[in-house]
Motif scaffolding. Structure first.
Motif, PDB file in Angstrom:
ATOM      1  N   ASP A   1       3.176  -1.165   6.588  1.00 36.49           N
ATOM      2  CA  ASP A   1       2.652   0.320   6.901  1.00 36.49           C
ATOM      3  C   ASP A   1       3.364   1.324   7.099  1.00 36.49           C
ATOM      4  O   ASP A   1       2.291   2.255   6.186  1.00 36.49           O
ATOM      5  CB  ASP A   1       1.899  -0.049   7.761  1.00 36.49           C
ATOM      6  CG  ASP A   1       0.583  -0.910   7.816  1.00 36.49           C
ATOM      7  OD1 ASP A   1       0.111  -1.662   6.967  1.00 36.49           O
ATOM      8  OD2 ASP A   1       0.682  -1.937   9.277  1.00 36.49           O
TER       9      ASP A   1
ATOM     10  N   CYS B   1       3.383   1.943   3.358  1.00 35.35           N
ATOM     11  CA  CYS B   1       2.092   2.367   2.334  1.00 35.35           C
ATOM     12  C   CYS B   1       1.989   3.888   2.927  1.00 35.35           C
ATOM     13  O   CYS B   1       0.825   4.801   2.224  1.00 35.35           O
ATOM     14  CB  CYS B   1       1.186   1.448   2.834  1.00 35.35           C
ATOM     15  SG  CYS B   1       0.846   0.019   2.029  1.00 35.35           S
TER      16      CYS B   1
ATOM     17  N   GLY C   1      -1.285   8.165  -0.827  1.00 34.83           N
ATOM     18  CA  GLY C   1      -2.813   8.105   0.079  1.00 34.83           C
ATOM     19  C   GLY C   1      -3.851   7.422   0.517  1.00 34.83           C
ATOM     20  O   GLY C   1      -4.385   7.889   1.425  1.00 34.83           O
ATOM     21  N   SER C   2      -4.076   6.457   0.065  1.00 27.27           N
ATOM     22  CA  SER C   2      -4.203   4.757  -0.072  1.00 27.27           C
ATOM     23  C   SER C   2      -3.772   3.477  -0.705  1.00 27.27           C
ATOM     24  O   SER C   2      -2.897   3.692  -1.595  1.00 27.27           O
ATOM     25  CB  SER C   2      -5.516   5.208  -0.249  1.00 27.27           C
ATOM     26  OG  SER C   2      -6.011   5.018  -1.797  1.00 27.27           O
ATOM     27  N   CYS C   3      -4.428   2.553   0.203  1.00 25.19           N
ATOM     28  CA  CYS C   3      -3.222   1.249  -0.004  1.00 25.19           C
ATOM     29  C   CYS C   3      -4.705  -0.182  -0.307  1.00 25.19           C
ATOM     30  O   CYS C   3      -5.384  -0.213   1.108  1.00 25.19           O
ATOM     31  CB  CYS C   3      -2.146   0.872   1.118  1.00 25.19           C
ATOM     32  SG  CYS C   3      -0.333   1.598   0.114  1.00 25.19           S
ATOM     33  N   ALA C   4      -5.070  -0.360  -1.179  1.00 27.31           N
ATOM     34  CA  ALA C   4      -5.889  -0.562  -1.277  1.00 27.31           C
ATOM     35  C   ALA C   4      -5.278  -3.291  -1.127  1.00 27.31           C
ATOM     36  O   ALA C   4      -3.989  -2.833  -1.710  1.00 27.31           O
ATOM     37  CB  ALA C   4      -6.531  -1.292  -2.736  1.00 27.31           C
TER      38      ALA C   4
ATOM     39  N   ARG D   1      -0.801  -5.226  -0.733  1.00 23.96           N
ATOM     40  CA  ARG D   1      -1.110  -3.660  -0.302  1.00 23.96           C
ATOM     41  C   ARG D   1      -0.679  -3.160  -1.753  1.00 23.96           C
ATOM     42  O   ARG D   1       0.346  -3.070  -1.651  1.00 23.96           O
ATOM     43  CB  ARG D   1      -0.818  -2.910   0.708  1.00 23.96           C
ATOM     44  CG  ARG D   1      -1.281  -4.280   2.236  1.00 23.96           C
ATOM     45  CD  ARG D   1      -2.599  -3.741   2.061  1.00 23.96           C
ATOM     46  NE  ARG D   1      -2.946  -4.294   3.369  1.00 23.96           N
ATOM     47  CZ  ARG D   1      -3.360  -4.033   5.061  1.00 23.96           C
ATOM     48  NH1 ARG D   1      -2.930  -2.341   4.527  1.00 23.96           N
ATOM     49  NH2 ARG D   1      -3.501  -4.592   5.692  1.00 23.96           N
TER      50      ARG D   1
ATOM     51  N   ALA E   1      -0.516   0.423  -3.434  1.00 26.95           N
ATOM     52  CA  ALA E   1      -0.757   2.082  -3.085  1.00 26.95           C
ATOM     53  C   ALA E   1      -1.323   2.731  -4.971  1.00 26.95           C
ATOM     54  O   ALA E   1      -0.978   2.392  -5.751  1.00 26.95           O
ATOM     55  CB  ALA E   1       1.124   2.853  -2.800  1.00 26.95           C
TER      56      ALA E   1
END
Length: 264
Positions: free
Chosen positions: A15, A18, A22-25, A36, A38
């Motif tokens: 984390d 990450c 902006g986001s981690c799917a 994850r 990025a």
């Protein structure tokens, strides 16, 4: 676009990496591990918490590398990342709490045999390797961007818990800066797939007697995030002239290579 696989031990480290995006799917790998992915970065950055220790790290890394290759999207670089112990600062060396280290050698510190004359690495028994050397130019570039020190990071299966053991490791590995538990496993998997490797560690505690009250895990995770904020720019910067290769011993040659630069 350069594709980078970052392998950590635990979710908190994952984390922290990450956090640069902006986001981690979430993407599920074969076997059920969750990677994850990025978004919003100039490099493609995937982050996997593979588990603690070199065996879990090697297995998770190999799974992710194989899945990417089979999908026709192989990685250009693998990074072992997380927090770790720093060796006490000495003349010209050492890694204080909160600092960041980029490995110029990833060394298996306890892969070998105990003998009446002391520890013998597995290479002296006629097997395998005990060290991987990342590309020196890449190490310098990433360390400079992150404000990090470059030096040896040792991989251990048992975390050091005494001053005597810390002194033994420092004597056996001159220039060692940090210890962790996954780097060599990640490097072995990367080498098997022919992918370059780095190791980046943020120092959370001193190597030696275990004093949990003195650990600075939060500070180290913050430093890890800071180091990874600089990584995309370091990887996408124009490459300078190739340096003269330094002399290397036979045991430090696997895993050496430059990161391929792909067009965005």
């Amino acid at each position: 676009m350069t594709r980078v696989l970052v392998v950590t031990a635990v979710a908190a480290e994952r984390d922290a990496v990450c956090a640069v995006a902006g986001s981690c799917a979430a993407v599920t790998l074969p076997g059920g591990q969750e990677l994850r992915r990025a978004a919003g970065l100039p490099v493609a950055l995937d982050v996997l918490a593979a588990g603690v220790g070199p065996a879990a790290a090697a297995a998770g890394t190999a799974t992710a590398l194989t899945a990417a290759a089979l999908a026709g999207q192989p990685y250009d670089l693998v990074v072992s990342a997380g927090i770790g112990g720093g060796f006490s600062p000495g003349p010209g060396s050492g890694a204080p709490l909160g600092s960041v280290v980029v490995a110029d050698a990833i060394v298996a510190a306890d892969l070998g045999a105990e003998t009446p004359d002391g520890f013998v690495p597995v290479t002296e028994l006629g097997f395998g390797t005990v060290a991987h050397r990342p590309d020196p130019a890449l190490v310098r570039t990433v360390a400079a961007a992150a404000g990090a020190a470059a030096g040896t990071v040792v991989t251990v299966s048992t975390v050091t818990g005494s001053a005597a053991r810390a002194a033994e490791l420092a004597e056996r590995h001159p220039g060692v800066l940090a210890e962790a538990m996954e780097g060599f496993g990640v490097a072995e998997a990367a080498a098997a797939h022919g992918v370059p490797v780095l190791e980046i560690r943020a120092v959370s505690n001193a190597v030696g007697p275990r004093d949990r009250a003195a650990w600075r895990i939060g500070d180290a995770l913050t430093a890890l995030t800071g180091a990874f904020r600089t990584l995309p720019e370091a990887l996408t910067a124009p490459a300078g002239p190739a340096p003269e290769p330094p002399p290397r011993s036979a045991s430090l040659t696997r895993g050496d290579s430059h990161v391929p630069r792909r067009a965005p």
